[in-house]
Design an enzyme around this catalytic site. Structure first.
Site, mmCIF file in Angstrom:
data_model
loop_
_atom_site.group_PDB
_atom_site.id
_atom_site.type_symbol
_atom_site.label_atom_id
_atom_site.label_comp_id
_atom_site.label_asym_id
_atom_site.label_seq_id
_atom_site.Cartn_x
_atom_site.Cartn_y
_atom_site.Cartn_z
ATOM 1 N N LYS A 1 7.586 17.945 0.946
ATOM 2 C CA LYS A 1 8.024 16.707 0.272
ATOM 3 C C LYS A 1 8.305 16.950 -1.220
ATOM 4 C CE LYS A 1 8.937 12.741 -1.136
ATOM 5 N NZ LYS A 1 10.142 11.991 -0.819
ATOM 6 N N CYS B 1 10.522 8.944 -8.398
ATOM 7 C CA CYS B 1 10.090 10.201 -7.762
ATOM 8 C C CYS B 1 10.603 11.477 -8.425
ATOM 9 C CB CYS B 1 10.518 10.189 -6.295
ATOM 10 S SG CYS B 1 9.735 8.846 -5.376
HETATM 11 N N1 NAD Z 1 10.139 4.547 -4.188
HETATM 12 C C1 NAD Z 1 10.649 5.437 -3.386
HETATM 13 O O1 NAD Z 1 11.853 5.400 -3.135
HETATM 14 C C2 NAD Z 1 9.765 6.500 -2.742
HETATM 15 C C3 NAD Z 1 10.355 7.365 -1.822
HETATM 16 C C4 NAD Z 1 9.572 8.333 -1.210
HETATM 17 C C5 NAD Z 1 8.234 8.456 -1.543
HETATM 18 N N2 NAD Z 1 7.675 7.628 -2.457
HETATM 19 C C6 NAD Z 1 6.249 7.795 -2.739
HETATM 20 O O2 NAD Z 1 5.539 6.748 -2.092
HETATM 21 C C7 NAD Z 1 4.445 6.305 -2.899
HETATM 22 C C8 NAD Z 1 4.597 4.820 -3.207
HETATM 23 O O3 NAD Z 1 5.800 4.623 -3.927
HETATM 24 P P1 NAD Z 1 6.393 3.164 -4.178
HETATM 25 O O4 NAD Z 1 7.735 3.358 -4.765
HETATM 26 O O5 NAD Z 1 6.248 2.322 -2.963
HETATM 27 O O6 NAD Z 1 5.365 2.654 -5.296
HETATM 28 P P2 NAD Z 1 5.229 1.164 -5.849
HETATM 29 O O7 NAD Z 1 4.691 1.293 -7.207
HETATM 30 O O8 NAD Z 1 6.489 0.398 -5.593
HETATM 31 O O9 NAD Z 1 4.126 0.528 -4.873
HETATM 32 C C9 NAD Z 1 2.779 0.883 -4.864
HETATM 33 C C10 NAD Z 1 1.967 -0.350 -4.540
HETATM 34 O O10 NAD Z 1 0.604 0.034 -4.352
HETATM 35 C C11 NAD Z 1 -0.215 -0.985 -4.898
HETATM 36 N N3 NAD Z 1 -1.557 -0.473 -5.155
HETATM 37 C C12 NAD Z 1 -1.980 0.351 -6.158
HETATM 38 N N4 NAD Z 1 -3.296 0.594 -6.041
HETATM 39 C C13 NAD Z 1 -3.724 -0.083 -4.938
HETATM 40 C C14 NAD Z 1 -4.972 -0.239 -4.298
HETATM 41 N N5 NAD Z 1 -6.058 0.362 -4.758
HETATM 42 N N6 NAD Z 1 -5.038 -1.021 -3.195
HETATM 43 C C15 NAD Z 1 -3.958 -1.637 -2.718
HETATM 44 N N7 NAD Z 1 -2.726 -1.542 -3.280
HETATM 45 C C16 NAD Z 1 -2.626 -0.773 -4.379
HETATM 46 C C17 NAD Z 1 0.531 -1.399 -6.150
HETATM 47 O O11 NAD Z 1 0.093 -2.672 -6.617
HETATM 48 C C18 NAD Z 1 1.974 -1.404 -5.643
HETATM 49 O O12 NAD Z 1 2.339 -2.655 -5.113
HETATM 50 C C19 NAD Z 1 4.445 7.218 -4.119
HETATM 51 O O13 NAD Z 1 3.633 8.313 -3.861
HETATM 52 C C20 NAD Z 1 5.895 7.684 -4.208
HETATM 53 O O14 NAD Z 1 6.022 8.911 -4.879
HETATM 54 C C21 NAD Z 1 8.420 6.641 -3.044
#
Ligand code: NAD
Length: 436
Positions: free
Chosen positions: A213, A267
């Site tokens: 990843k 990311c």
């Molecule tokens: N955004 C993308 O396009 C994408 C693509 C692939 C992978 N990722 C990976 O996926 C993961 C999430 O990314 P995202 O874009 O969805 O992030 P984001 O910031 O949009 O969402 C994360 C969510 O988790 C919540 N959160 C944080 N701590 C928490 C807790 N203790 N309990 C419950 N909820 C909690 C936050 O409030 C938030 O709503 C990351 O590791 C990112 O690198 C993201």
């Protein structure tokens, strides 16, 4: 796995919301858990809390919430007895050290851990630095649940690959990697992901999945840095990097990417750091260098603004620069790690008076976003294009010329053909545009 299986999705962001809605659409009973009450309220009202255009997502959230297949909660206890728990919280880097920050990951695992039932599957969808499953996730899960991974609980890493703007499409259409260290975990994970993934699902171990990843995104970053470096060389040599790219790509097996004003998003700017972070004996050079090439591009934009203003007879100090585009990606409102911020700070350091336009992004502290382009450009000396929003492709340059003080365009995204713009009396500079 029965249709009415209970699934808990922890973290309702760009990854968690589409996952939760897509799983609920397969007949599972899904609870989404977040610490953000606005997101929870929004979902329970049948609305996706995500910003930007996401085809089909609002409709799917509305349908699954109204059928009572999907609801959201602030209370981790509502995830009790789930057969599958998907962790989708953010995994950023510490800004000063660039080391992985495990704060949200650890908090999410320790909040759901005490409510897990024996035999449950936990899948980590968040992106992880290699080694995190073994050194952080497993111990945190065993501590919080008081159960043993591989015997009482099953743990896999199935990193997400989706991109904003295409979340639901990518969720079902892209091949997935499942990292599992024991056969029961793999069997449970395949049964779960086959509910909604139409593409191939490849299996491997935890660490390989972590490396895959982060390497996917580091690969992209390095390729963009290559294009940006060719663009900088092209500027110096007086050639057009976009034409160079077209011609390079006529050679078999070459696929030079598009240079530009910088790399943003959640990311790409951080995942290369996650990949190199555990390497101690190997001293990675290429990946960090690519990061610094890409980080330099917004500063290059600011320098081009200064050069272009000087060609139009103005000093940057006291000039008004209208920045066109604040989101990092065209036609979205996503401003996470946007290169526009670095460029604006650099312009301000050089004494420019900066005004910002974006058709989608919202105002943030220190960055007031205007929606009306004509008003933003009124009295400006320079237009600096950072984002290739469709709205900038057909700019009324004649009309803008009448309201601007000087007529300068700095093009960070190859939106204009420089020669056409120069013919109508503008000073034109651009990333990778060497001949002006
Ligand atoms: N955004 C993308 O396009 C994408 C693509 C692939 C992978 N990722 C990976 O996926 C993961 C999430 O990314 P995202 O874009 O969805 O992030 P984001 O910031 O949009 O969402 C994360 C969510 O988790 C919540 N959160 C944080 N701590 C928490 C807790 N203790 N309990 C419950 N909820 C909690 C936050 O409030 C938030 O709503 C990351 O590791 C990112 O690198 C993201």
């Amino acid at each position: 796995m029965s249709a009415a299986v209970k699934v808990a999705v922890i973290g309702l962001g760009y990854v968690g919301v589409p996952l939760a809605a897509a799983v609920a659409a397969t007949g599972a009973n899904v609870v989404g858990i977040d610490i953000d009450s606005e997101k929870v309220e929004s979902i329970n009202a049948g609305r996706s809390p995500l910003r930007g255009r996401e085809p089909g997502l609002n409709e799917l959230v509305k349908a699954t919430v109204s059928k009572r297949k999907f609801h959201a909660s602030l209370d981790p206890a509502d995830g009790a007895n789930a057969e599958v728990v998907a962790i989708c919280v953010e995994t950023p880097i510490e800004p000063s050290t660039r080391d992985p920050s495990h704060k949200a990951l650890k908090a999410a695992i320790s909040s759901i851990g005490p409510h897990l039932k024996r035999g449950a599957l936990m899948t980590i969808e968040s992106t992880l630095a290699p080694g995190t499953m073994e050194s952080v996730v497993r111990p945190a899960l065993e501590r919080a649940s008081k159960m043993k991974v591989g015997r009482d609980l099953h743990l896999v890493h199935c990193p997400e690959r989706l991109t904003t703007g295409k979340l639901l499409h990518h969720l079902s259409e892209l091949p997935r990697i499942v990292g599992a260290n024991e056969p029961v975990a793999l069997r449970k994970a395949l049964a779960f992901y086959k509910r909604f993934v139409k593409a191939e699902i490849h299996s491997t171990d935890w660490t390989t999945a972590e490396v895959v990843k982060t390497a996917e995104n580091a690969y992209w970053d390095v390729q963009i840095a290559f294009a940006n470096e060719v663009a900088l060389i092209s500027e110096e040599l007086g050639v057009d990097a976009y034409r160079v790219r077209e011609l390079v790509n006529t050679c078999p097996f070459r696929m030079m990417l598009i240079p530009g004003a910088g790399v943003g998003g959640h990311c790409i700017p951080k995942d290369p750091w996650l990949l190199v972070s555990p390497a101690v004996q190997t001293k990675p050079e290429l990946i960090p260098t690519a990061r610094s090439v890409n980080d330099f591009m917004p500063r290059r934009m600011a320098r081009l603004v200064e050069e272009a203003l000087s060609a139009a007879g103005r000093k940057i100090k006291g000039s008004r620069v209208a920045v066109l585009g604040f989101a990092y990606r065209e036609n979205t409102d996503d401003t996470r790690n946007t290169p526009a911020k670095e460029m604006i700070q650099e312009l301000r350091r050089r004494g420019a008076d900066v005004v910002i336009h974006d058709p989608h992004a919202r105002t943030e502290r220190g960055y007031t976003i205007n929606r009306d382009l004509r008003i933003t450009a009124r009295g400006a000396d320079c237009l600096a294009i950072v984002t290739a929003h469709d709205a900038y492709r057909n700019l009324d340059l004649k009309g803008l010329k009448r309201t601007m003080r000087r007529h300068v365009i700095v093009d960070g995204r190859n939106v204009f053909s420089g020669s056409d713009v120069v013919k109508t009396g503008w000073v034109y500079r651009g990333i990778g545009k060497g001949q002006f």
